[in-house]
Scaffold this active site. Sequence first.
Site, PDB file in Angstrom:
ATOM      1  N   SER A 166      36.282  38.762  44.252  1.00 53.26           N
ATOM      2  CA  SER A 166      34.866  38.550  43.998  1.00 53.26           C
ATOM      3  C   SER A 166      34.590  38.399  42.512  1.00 53.26           C
ATOM      4  O   SER A 166      34.569  39.355  41.778  1.00 53.26           O
ATOM      5  CB  SER A 166      34.095  39.736  44.557  1.00 53.26           C
ATOM      6  N   SER A 167      34.412  37.174  42.059  1.00 48.80           N
ATOM      7  CA  SER A 167      33.942  36.947  40.700  1.00 48.80           C
ATOM      8  C   SER A 167      32.654  36.170  40.841  1.00 48.80           C
ATOM      9  O   SER A 167      32.584  35.211  41.604  1.00 48.80           O
ATOM     10  CB  SER A 167      34.958  36.136  39.904  1.00 48.80           C
ATOM     11  N   SER A 168      31.615  36.587  40.114  1.00 44.55           N
ATOM     12  CA  SER A 168      30.297  36.023  40.399  1.00 44.55           C
ATOM     13  C   SER A 168      30.218  34.538  40.067  1.00 44.55           C
ATOM     14  O   SER A 168      29.321  33.849  40.517  1.00 44.55           O
ATOM     15  CB  SER A 168      29.200  36.812  39.691  1.00 44.55           C
ATOM     16  N   SER A 169      31.182  34.003  39.293  1.00 38.71           N
ATOM     17  CA  SER A 169      31.134  32.567  39.031  1.00 38.71           C
ATOM     18  C   SER A 169      31.898  31.773  40.088  1.00 38.71           C
ATOM     19  O   SER A 169      31.973  30.556  40.028  1.00 38.71           O
ATOM     20  CB  SER A 169      31.688  32.256  37.638  1.00 38.71           C
ATOM     21  N   GLY A 170      32.455  32.454  41.080  1.00 40.65           N
ATOM     22  CA  GLY A 170      33.268  31.796  42.098  1.00 40.65           C
ATOM     23  C   GLY A 170      32.559  30.670  42.822  1.00 40.65           C
ATOM     24  O   GLY A 170      33.175  29.664  43.174  1.00 40.65           O
TER      25      GLY A 170
END
Lengths: 154, 407
Positions: free
Chosen positions: A68-72
């Site tokens: 989970s990376s918010s820029s994904g």
Amino acid sequence: MTTNSEVVTLRGRGLGGGIAEGEALVTKQFFGFTHGVIPATGEISDERHEWRGLNLKGKIIVFPKGKSSSSGGVWILETARCENLPAAIVNVEAEAITGSGCIFARLLYNKKIPLVDRLDQDPCDVIRTGDIVRVDGDAGVVEILKRVGGSRPA
Amino acid sequence: MKLTDEEKRMLNGEFDEGVRYSMDILVQLGDLYGAEDFVDIQSVHGAMSYPNFWASVELVESFSNRGAKFRVPTTLNTAAWPSNFNRWPDELPESWEHMERCQRMINAVRKMGAHLTCSCTPYFQGNLPRFRECVAWTESSAISFANSVLGARANRITDGIDKAAGVAGKMPRFGLMLDENRKGNALVHVEFKPKNLSDYGTLGWIVGKHLGNQIPVIEGLPESTTTNDFKVFGGAGASSGGMPLYHVVGMTPEAPTREYALGGKKPLYELRIDEKEVEKARALISSAKTDKFEAVLLGCPHPTIAEVKNLADILAGRRVKPGIKFWIFISADVLALAREFGYAQVIEASGAELVQQTCILFFDISKWGWKTIMTDSAKYANLLTSEPTWLEAIFVDTLTCIARATV
């Protein structure tokens, strides 16, 4: 999981995206699109991932959960813009960043990626790399049509 | 999802196209999370998407081209370039294309009515949610601050969802917006006295590393701990492990007692952090095998005016060594104050630069030939040593950074 003479069927939660068929790429490692894929080519660039160097374009990618990376979401979207999306995504548990990416890929580029999770069997165990798989993102059904090497599913 | 009559009309296009588009996105998101209904949100802290991609531009323009306007106050996170275009290309060697994408993203959110604060500390720029207020924020350190220090309610969301939420003034109710998901499930005993901001960063890094997906309840922080210490603590924890919410017993609003913060349950995990553990963590964060460095990077998260005065006091009369870049990232409002009070001039006289409204993470520094950076921020040290930059980091406190980079 139900088995008949032709196909193995896994049932779970459909998160949309219609139906796609293709060759499976399976890992038990978490996978993230952010810095994990080169959107312009579809090549997997995560240096620490066992998929490194492979290409996910047109594949049914099967992994436990997204890193989970918010820029994904934007990484998936750029991959969609460059026409290098996988054919479908099958997760043990999908997370919302991947899901958001799929929503925007549909809205902006009319690219549908079936997304299915919470299956009655661990897809990372049951599906093998090279299997031919059909994913129905609306019904939440994953079918193994043909095993690696052409043999029929046991 | 259960929609009110008004929400149905928003989704059916009875308001305007921007609202319809945004509600379409949010309903799909709500279905994804299994949300039952919507909550009204009071503010947005929006993101500038990754500027290397045209999809980032097309995503934000998919709102602005529909005439969408933010219906709640919206601040913007750090962005590439907003007030640094004049530095291009001599000091900031990025491509024209990169700059054009940034400019177009800025134009789009400006047209939608965002305040271009371009800082990772919106709570210091007047975007200060009250206890239990629901917001749609991006920026992991700001989300951590809003949830933990303010007791507001924010989920981690991806770029684009922030815009939709701001236009609709709503978010699906899920995750940390629900009472039952906000109780702690891990207990942390701090048996170490942090002496400076970098120590708080180290502590945050340790908690995030060990308990990233949990909600830690922390005991043992000194009475002297400030909100600014929490800014650094939460930023480091969010970078090493997520940590969108933590509780500090007796200090943060949802932790009057340990039992209350844990919801009366036994913690699933327990962690003890003593001097030895901190030493070990410092060595891991400070990964560089060399004493040589090309740049000093301070200001992560963006500093307060007090931090800037402190920097000016230490830098007064000193000179940055030749060949070393000394950058302090800073918000526009704090820089304006610093200039008014004369601190900025003192800092600049030393050769250090105040780089406003942005963050090193927006630059393609892997192409700049840097190998090692020095920083007082555990978050920077953590992020710059991983994808895509793979730099080495020297992580030391602010005083040591300045002592080693100046004469």
